[in-house]
Design a protein around this motif. Structure first.
Motif, PDB file in Angstrom:
ATOM      1  N   THR A  63       0.844  -1.186   0.000  1.00 33.79           N
ATOM      2  CA  THR A  63       0.000   0.000   0.000  1.00 33.79           C
ATOM      3  C   THR A  63       0.884   1.242   0.000  1.00 33.79           C
ATOM      4  OG1 THR A  63      -1.663  -1.199   1.262  1.00 33.79           O
ATOM      5  CG2 THR A  63      -1.874   1.177   1.209  1.00 33.79           C
ATOM      6  N   ARG A  65       0.746   5.526   0.050  1.00 33.18           N
ATOM      7  CA  ARG A  65      -0.090   6.703   0.305  1.00 33.18           C
ATOM      8  C   ARG A  65       0.746   7.949   0.017  1.00 33.18           C
ATOM      9  NH1 ARG A  65      -4.316   6.505   3.583  1.00 33.18           N
ATOM     10  NH2 ARG A  65      -5.369   8.422   4.016  1.00 33.18           N
ATOM     11  N   THR A  71      -4.413   6.661  -1.784  1.00 35.01           N
ATOM     12  CA  THR A  71      -3.845   5.350  -1.487  1.00 35.01           C
ATOM     13  C   THR A  71      -4.000   4.429  -2.679  1.00 35.01           C
ATOM     14  OG1 THR A  71      -4.382   5.598   0.848  1.00 35.01           O
ATOM     15  CG2 THR A  71      -3.963   3.366   0.077  1.00 35.01           C
ATOM     16  N   THR A  73      -3.135   0.320  -3.819  1.00 38.62           N
ATOM     17  CA  THR A  73      -2.786  -0.988  -3.269  1.00 38.62           C
ATOM     18  C   THR A  73      -2.482  -1.968  -4.390  1.00 38.62           C
ATOM     19  OG1 THR A  73      -4.224  -0.595  -1.370  1.00 38.62           O
ATOM     20  CG2 THR A  73      -3.597  -2.874  -1.799  1.00 38.62           C
TER      21      THR A  73
END
Length: 82
Positions: A63, A65, A71, A73
Motif C-alpha cells: 500500500t 499513500r 492510497t 494498493t
C-alpha cells in the motif's frame, strides 16, 4: 527468495505485508517507509515471525499513500515450495 517490484508515480509512504492462507500477517517487509517516485524492489527471504515459511500459498499487499492522501494498493501471490 521472492522479489516484489512496485513503481511509484510520486513520493509516497509504503507498507508491504506477507499474509498466509488464513489472511494473517506473517511478515512485514516495509512499514511506513518513505520512497521517492520510481521502481522499487522488496525481497522476501521466506522468513516469518515464527521462522521459515511452510510450503503453501502466500499473498502480499503493498500500500502506497501519497502526500494528498491518495492510497494505491498492489496485491500478488507467492507460492512457497519445498
Amino acid at each position: 527468495m521472492s522479489a516484489i517490484k512496485f513503481v511509484l508515480s510520486r513520493h509516497a509512504t509504503v507498507n508491504l505485508d506477507i499474509r498466509n492462507s488464513a489472511n494473517k500477517v506473517v511478515a512485514t517487509l516495509i512499514k511506513n517507509r518513505q520512497f521517492e517516485a520510481g521502481e522499487q524492489t522488496a525481497v522476501w527471504d521466506g522468513r516469518t515471525t515464527t521462522g521459515l515459511a511452510t510450503p503453501g500459498r502466500y499473498t502480499y499487499t503493498c500500500t502506497a499513500r501519497d502526500a494528498k492522501g491518495t492510497t494505491t494498493t498492489l496485491r500478488g501471490i507467492i507460492h512457497v515450495i519445498e
